[in-house]
Design a protein around this motif. Structure first.
Motif, mmCIF file in Angstrom:
data_model
loop_
_atom_site.group_PDB
_atom_site.id
_atom_site.type_symbol
_atom_site.label_atom_id
_atom_site.label_comp_id
_atom_site.label_asym_id
_atom_site.label_seq_id
_atom_site.Cartn_x
_atom_site.Cartn_y
_atom_site.Cartn_z
ATOM 1 N N MET A 191 0.837 -1.205 0.000
ATOM 2 C CA MET A 191 0.000 0.000 0.000
ATOM 3 C C MET A 191 0.874 1.259 0.000
ATOM 4 S SD MET A 191 -2.995 -1.207 -0.199
ATOM 5 C CE MET A 191 -3.907 0.307 -0.005
ATOM 6 N N ILE A 192 1.959 1.226 0.787
ATOM 7 C CA ILE A 192 2.878 2.366 0.812
ATOM 8 C C ILE A 192 3.581 2.500 -0.539
ATOM 9 C CG2 ILE A 192 4.906 3.373 1.941
ATOM 10 C CD1 ILE A 192 4.127 1.862 4.477
ATOM 11 N N VAL A 193 3.942 1.354 -1.136
ATOM 12 C CA VAL A 193 4.593 1.360 -2.445
ATOM 13 C C VAL A 193 3.699 1.989 -3.504
ATOM 14 C CG1 VAL A 193 5.390 -0.129 -4.332
ATOM 15 C CG2 VAL A 193 6.129 -0.576 -1.986
ATOM 16 N N PRO A 218 -1.404 4.719 4.495
ATOM 17 C CA PRO A 218 -0.083 4.350 3.943
ATOM 18 C C PRO A 218 0.164 4.912 2.554
ATOM 19 C CG PRO A 218 -1.565 2.463 3.927
ATOM 20 C CD PRO A 218 -2.247 3.527 4.716
ATOM 21 N N ILE A 219 -0.897 5.083 1.743
ATOM 22 C CA ILE A 219 -0.715 5.612 0.385
ATOM 23 C C ILE A 219 -0.217 7.056 0.428
ATOM 24 C CG2 ILE A 219 -1.955 6.352 -1.692
ATOM 25 C CD1 ILE A 219 -3.669 3.832 -1.420
ATOM 26 N N ILE A 220 -0.794 7.878 1.298
ATOM 27 C CA ILE A 220 -0.377 9.282 1.413
ATOM 28 C C ILE A 220 1.055 9.381 1.928
ATOM 29 C CG2 ILE A 220 -0.782 11.438 2.677
ATOM 30 C CD1 ILE A 220 -3.783 10.796 2.540
ATOM 31 N N ILE A 221 1.387 8.537 2.903
ATOM 32 C CA ILE A 221 2.758 8.526 3.431
ATOM 33 C C ILE A 221 3.736 8.118 2.324
ATOM 34 C CG2 ILE A 221 4.320 7.341 5.025
ATOM 35 C CD1 ILE A 221 1.951 7.191 6.983
ATOM 36 N N GLY A 222 3.372 7.091 1.544
ATOM 37 C CA GLY A 222 4.222 6.658 0.439
ATOM 38 C C GLY A 222 4.379 7.723 -0.618
ATOM 39 N N GLY A 242 8.058 8.933 -1.708
ATOM 40 C CA GLY A 242 8.494 8.771 -3.090
ATOM 41 C C GLY A 242 8.911 10.084 -3.723
ATOM 42 N N PHE A 243 8.193 11.153 -3.408
ATOM 43 C CA PHE A 243 8.498 12.466 -3.977
ATOM 44 C C PHE A 243 9.880 12.953 -3.547
ATOM 45 C CE2 PHE A 243 8.365 17.124 -3.907
ATOM 46 C CZ PHE A 243 7.967 17.394 -5.207
ATOM 47 N N ILE A 244 10.148 12.885 -2.236
ATOM 48 C CA ILE A 244 11.444 13.382 -1.759
ATOM 49 C C ILE A 244 12.584 12.449 -2.179
ATOM 50 C CG2 ILE A 244 10.413 14.593 0.188
ATOM 51 C CD1 ILE A 244 11.500 12.390 1.996
ATOM 52 N N ALA A 245 12.296 11.131 -2.327
ATOM 53 C CA ALA A 245 13.330 10.197 -2.754
ATOM 54 C C ALA A 245 13.800 10.517 -4.165
ATOM 55 C CB ALA A 245 12.810 8.764 -2.694
#
Length: 361
Positions: A85-87, A177-181, A185-188
């Protein structure tokens, strides 16, 4: 020992890269977070252009995440459903981050954007870590025990579409988890970090996952985010340098193993304060390097262009003539190194246990 990077087109000292990546790996092993937020600035200080530092550190994080995640897989300390879900959010966030990266690169401002991102992130995270760690040290000194709430409710917990996560024993909105991911992902994509230093506390304090499942699940998520970041940077910009990746991965994996062992024996409160101070100092150094230091490294950028060895020429041609296959190769290269490191560690761990058996009888 000077080494020329055929893709980044700069000279670096291989010993410095190995030592720095090992030191950052030790810190990663001690605190359970990725070292990209330290290693990427160090690469920039050593003369690697920011856009190349971001891409190659993302590939390094992929290797170390695969290594750590494989270890947790063997221990069955992963929540795959929560991780996926985070992915899902991380994939969207990564694409947005790459789009933002491309936008500022086309404007010729990407170096400044990366520097500003590190300045603010390191200042905020370092300050919060320093305040928390000093508070813990003070409480330990006064023998004060404070009971904390296990799970504080925020607006994000009121979102709909709840799902059950049996492994973590949670009943949570899928959007949490989707919002956290999405954010990770954006900052990564922009900063070349795995995002674990944000993901780990978010999984503990916002999602409410059991602590024993957090490190493995965080590494599991980081694998997918790093794969996307690495592929898009390699395919779109040809910025992955296999020579640099090999040095980074070698130092990092060795350092992580040492850090994990030290973490089992050392009280981390004081070390966390030192890490926080280090983050603040790196943030200040980034600000100075960006806005005040004179730029002279470009003077020798292409001195060795006509005197490359066979391997360097091969990397250049591979990257330029077959960008898709080069992108896939860099990913598989990092995954192979990560899995190999995990199984080598498991082999020696089992060997040590077998050798210790006769002495215990």
């Amino acid at each position: 020992m000077e080494v020329y990077l055929p893709i980044a087109e700069v000279n670096i000292n291989a010993i410095e890269i190995l030592l720095l990546s090992a030191i950052v790996g030790v810190l990663s092993g001690l605190f359970g977070v990725g070292g990209g937020f330290l290693m990427t600035p160090f690469l920039i200080f050593l003369g690697v252009p920011p856009a190349y530092a971001v891409a190659n550190e993302a590939n390094n994080i992929l290797a170390t995440s695969v290594s750590g995640s494989t270890t947790h897989y063997l221990k069955n300390t992963l929540d795959y459903k929560m991780g996926l879900m985070i992915v899902a959010g991380g994939a969207v966030g990564t694409l947005l981050g790459i789009y933002t990266f491309s936008y500022f690169q086309n404007m010729g401002k990407i170096d400044v954007v990366i520097a500003l991102a590190y300045m603010y992130i390191l200042a905020i995270i370092g300050s919060l870590m320093l305040v928390e760690s000093l508070g813990e040290i003070d409480k330990q000194r006064r023998n004060v025990v404070v009971k904390k709430k296990l799970h504080v409710h925020y607006w994000i917990h009121g979102l709909p579409f709840r799902l059950r996560f049996p492994k973590s024993k949670l009943y949570e909105s899928a959007f949490t988890p989707i919002i956290i991911g999405l954010f990770v992902g954006f900052i990564a994509a922009i900063m070349g970090i795995g995002g674990a230093f944000i993901l780990v506390p978010a999984m503990i304090y916002i999602i409410g996952m059991p602590t024993k499942l957090v490190p493995g699940t965080s590494l599991f998520v980081t694998i997918f985010v790093s794969v996307i970041v690495t592929f898009l940077h390699a395919f779109n910009y040809g910025s992955i340098d296999l020579l640099l990746v090999l040095m980074l991965v070698t130092g990092s994996i060795i350092g992580v193993q040492i850090g994990q062992k030290l973490g089992e024996k050392i009280n981390s409160s004081g070390l966390r304060a030192l890490l926080a101070i280090l983050l603040l100092l790196v943030g200040i150094a980034m600000a100075y390097d960006t806005f005040f230091a004179e730029k002279v490294e470009n003077e020798f950028a292409k001195v060795l262009d006509n005197d490359l060895n066979f391997f360097s020429v091969f990397i250049q041609k591979f990257s330029q003539e077959m960008p898709l296959f080069y992108s896939l190769f860099t990913i598989m290269f990092a995954i192979f190194l990560g899995v190999a490191a995990a199984f080598i560690r498991r082999f020696f761990s089992n060997l040590r246990k077998k050798l210790a058996v006769p002495t215990n009888k």
